[in-house]
Design a protein around this motif. Sequence first.
Motif, PDB file in Angstrom:
ATOM      1  N   GLN A  30      -8.327   6.391   8.724  1.00 25.90           N
ATOM      2  CA  GLN A  30      -8.381   5.433   7.621  1.00 25.90           C
ATOM      3  C   GLN A  30      -7.062   4.685   7.525  1.00 25.90           C
ATOM      4  OE1 GLN A  30      -9.373   6.999   3.710  1.00 25.90           O
ATOM      5  NE2 GLN A  30     -10.509   8.592   4.737  1.00 25.90           N
ATOM      6  N   PRO A  31      -7.121   3.352   7.396  1.00 31.59           N
ATOM      7  CA  PRO A  31      -5.865   2.622   7.222  1.00 31.59           C
ATOM      8  C   PRO A  31      -5.245   2.949   5.853  1.00 31.59           C
ATOM      9  CG  PRO A  31      -7.757   1.124   7.241  1.00 31.59           C
ATOM     10  CD  PRO A  31      -8.295   2.495   7.419  1.00 31.59           C
ATOM     11  N   ARG A  32      -3.943   2.698   5.727  1.00 29.56           N
ATOM     12  CA  ARG A  32      -3.287   2.928   4.443  1.00 29.56           C
ATOM     13  C   ARG A  32      -3.775   1.890   3.443  1.00 29.56           C
ATOM     14  NH1 ARG A  32       0.949   1.482   1.221  1.00 29.56           N
ATOM     15  NH2 ARG A  32       1.193  -0.416   2.421  1.00 29.56           N
ATOM     16  N   VAL A  33      -4.131   2.343   2.293  1.00 34.84           N
ATOM     17  CA  VAL A  33      -4.639   1.452   1.252  1.00 34.84           C
ATOM     18  C   VAL A  33      -3.469   0.936   0.424  1.00 34.84           C
ATOM     19  CG1 VAL A  33      -6.058   1.425  -0.847  1.00 34.84           C
ATOM     20  CG2 VAL A  33      -6.881   2.585   1.195  1.00 34.84           C
ATOM     21  N   TYR A  34      -3.603  -0.318  -0.056  1.00 37.96           N
ATOM     22  CA  TYR A  34      -2.572  -0.931  -0.914  1.00 37.96           C
ATOM     23  C   TYR A  34      -2.187   0.009  -2.051  1.00 37.96           C
ATOM     24  CZ  TYR A  34      -0.439  -4.303  -4.151  1.00 37.96           C
ATOM     25  OH  TYR A  34       0.410  -4.951  -4.995  1.00 37.96           O
ATOM     26  N   GLY A  35      -0.884   0.179  -2.239  1.00 42.41           N
ATOM     27  CA  GLY A  35      -0.417   0.960  -3.376  1.00 42.41           C
ATOM     28  C   GLY A  35      -0.361   2.458  -3.125  1.00 42.41           C
ATOM     29  N   LYS A  36      -0.720   2.860  -1.905  1.00 41.25           N
ATOM     30  CA  LYS A  36      -0.647   4.283  -1.565  1.00 41.25           C
ATOM     31  C   LYS A  36       0.665   4.520  -0.820  1.00 41.25           C
ATOM     32  CE  LYS A  36      -4.110   6.142  -3.275  1.00 41.25           C
ATOM     33  NZ  LYS A  36      -4.020   7.401  -4.017  1.00 41.25           N
ATOM     34  N   ARG A  51       3.425   5.192   1.870  1.00 40.15           N
ATOM     35  CA  ARG A  51       3.439   4.906   3.294  1.00 40.15           C
ATOM     36  C   ARG A  51       3.537   6.172   4.101  1.00 40.15           C
ATOM     37  NH1 ARG A  51       4.259  -0.777   3.860  1.00 40.15           N
ATOM     38  NH2 ARG A  51       4.800  -1.391   1.748  1.00 40.15           N
TER      39      ARG A  51
END
Lengths: 494, 338
Positions: free
Chosen positions: B330-336, B338
Amino acid sequence: MATQPFMPLPGGLHLPTFKTLSASRPLAEAPLPAELVFPLQLRGGINAVPTVSAGQRVLKGEVIARAAFENLPPLHASSSGIVRCIENRLLPHPSAMEDLCIIIDTDGLDEALPLQPRRHFSLESRETLRAWLIEAGVLGLGGAAFPTGFKVDPGKRRVDTLILNAAECEPYITCDDSLLQHFPHEVLQGAIILMHILSVEQCIIGIEDDMPEACRSLENALRARAYSGIRLQRVPALYPSGGEKQLIQILTGREVPAGGIPADIGIVCQNVGTAGAVYRAIEYQEPLVSRIVTVTGHGIHEPRNWITRIGTPIAHLTAASGGYTNAAERLIIGGPMMGFAVSDDQLPVTKASNCILVAGHEDLPEPPEVMPCIRCGACAEVCPAGLLPQQLYWYGRADNQERLEQHELFSCIECGCCNMVCPSHIPLVQHFRASKGKLTLKRREREKADHARVRFESRQSRKEEEKRSKAEATRRKREALNLNTPEVTHTEAN
Amino acid sequence: MRFATSAPPHLGSGYSTPLLMRSVTLALIPGLAASLLWFGPGVLLQLLLCIVTALGMEALVLLLRRRSLRPLLDWSAILTASLLALSIPPLAPWWIAVTGAAFAILFGKQLYGGLGFNPFNPAMLAYAVLLVSFPRQMTHWAPPLALALQDAGWLDIWQQIIHHSDAMDAYTMATPLDSMKTQLGQGRTLHVIQEDAIYSPLAGKGWQSVNLGFMLGGLWLWRHKLIGWQIPSAFLGSLTLLSMGFFVFAPGEYPTPLFHLLSGGTMLGAFFIATDPVSASTTPLGRLIYGALIGCLVFIIRTFGGYPDAVAFSVLLMNLVAPTLDYYTQPRVYGKPR
């Protein structure tokens, strides 16, 4: 101006803008309607309580309803006239529900409440300024309509930057563009006031690079007077650059933490229209009674921007814009990506209505037939939040709540990019909204259950404790008795 | 005035799944043309047999399921049938194509629920079943026309496919990939093997053109953003690296990377089969891993396995892995964090 924005928007879409449609005619004040409609419903579903009654005369800017318990922005009459009645009307809301509205028959005098002179804002306390903003009914004019007075109160969070959002990224809408061309100083003065309230030194105005006139107007205004700390930053025109989280990321590289607010990372973001309203509210004590509304689309004869009184029926605005063309098919409040379609043009303009789009067939195609998801991933490519809509859709259909949470469903900003590029034309945004609703309900139930369990357990342990202490007391009593009476010998059973 | 309502977003893109399927099918044309040129018109008959069977089977299942017949127009069955037809030998008897196409649609697609629900690539599932069930018919390929001992006309090909006559058995032969493997197994060196007439300087005669044809079509798809770059480049990249490593290590015993790239089903697999979005991994990183592992498997099976080509098995094996890949990439989601 030469500086580059911090980073490009991940994902996003280049959309046909159709902005020239409404930008070609000058901004003007919309004619006074015969009737003004004010829905009583406030944020969060509570209704304001009317402070006026049928038959009463009200002045422009007079409070006509306010929340009973909470300190929420009140409703103001946007022109003078007589309160005709308070009755159920259709709300300008996608649900098409009815609720109480105050109806005012205007008298054409447009007589305003007299204003008392005020000291310069810098002499007032920040609390007073925030209270004034609430009392003046200032809300976010970008569409979300969150009370500005609350938003500029970051509490214990340390805020260092004010961002003004002039990235009007939805197609067709030009109200901010038009505002910046005509009233750049009001916006900048508003920014100065907001900076003062927030005690920040820095303000960045983020503007899309396809708004050259607005940009020039702001630049000239910035040159004409010394506005210290305000910087203009062009960002590439790409939908949804104007999303609050997205603009913050583009301008500063910072990301609002999931479930958090911009103030958590030291930023407060306001729409430029809101900044203008802040200026008028603080400088002239003028409540927010009008806003600029774009009336556009191929379904209208003369698309243009109107300075419109809140409460003006849409039909009045469209009639002032030359009326409907034969092409008129759909009526959308807001833009074509995130706006909602309504069936009735008697609905009033609210503070959140930035655009009335009367769409013809050439604006919006018929929604095509829905096909199965083939997991092509076109949706993930355009998602500005980095989500995997194809997976969310799959898990949503299977009602797999654990996976939905794990795939960060709540980070979806409902911009509609995934939905628009989907080759199978799946209404993804609708699916996600439904999934969010279910998940929220589940969360609430879980919280309730947890709460009940904790209460039950504590009650159990309290009872145990009572029992134990009672037994203890009896034992002690018995012991005490035993000391005084001759010992009773127990014979064993065997 | 009353207006019709709709749900946001109200804008559309004009892009559609049938359009995508049709474009992918049409992008097969350069490879098909090369096949026609080098291996004769047999492939056209196979194409016809596969498409008619696939559409017939799809219609039958839809009728049995009491569903609308609209999916017949979505080009997905035609694409599956075309991929299968291009994978089976041009002179295979007619029932190979019919069995395969029917199996692909019935077991590969419709029993799972139709378009979008199949865990395996239907064409490759059918191919694998055919290869395991009918190894003799599936491994005898038509020789490049230039090498044919007898001139096979339309009538001969019709005879061969429809009334399968043994007379033509002498006509078919093993593929270059197959014969390379057999001969390497017999201890002959690459240099000696490549003297044989079925080889060209790069790979097998005819085969290299067919592969180049599919590559051309694939690149067209990529340029028009109809397929992503991740799967084909990872597939071809890992295959090149692995075969390069072995070739450099022992040049006489292992064929060149170019031979691998332009033989068998490499290009058809890389651009048209592994990229089937339904059965592939769906995350960007997952697709890179998915493609790379297919490339590795192709090399391993071709080099050490018992089958002459490996694209079908590699793709099917990776189809099994795809859901796990999706889960872990899963790609990193905005605001999560790094």
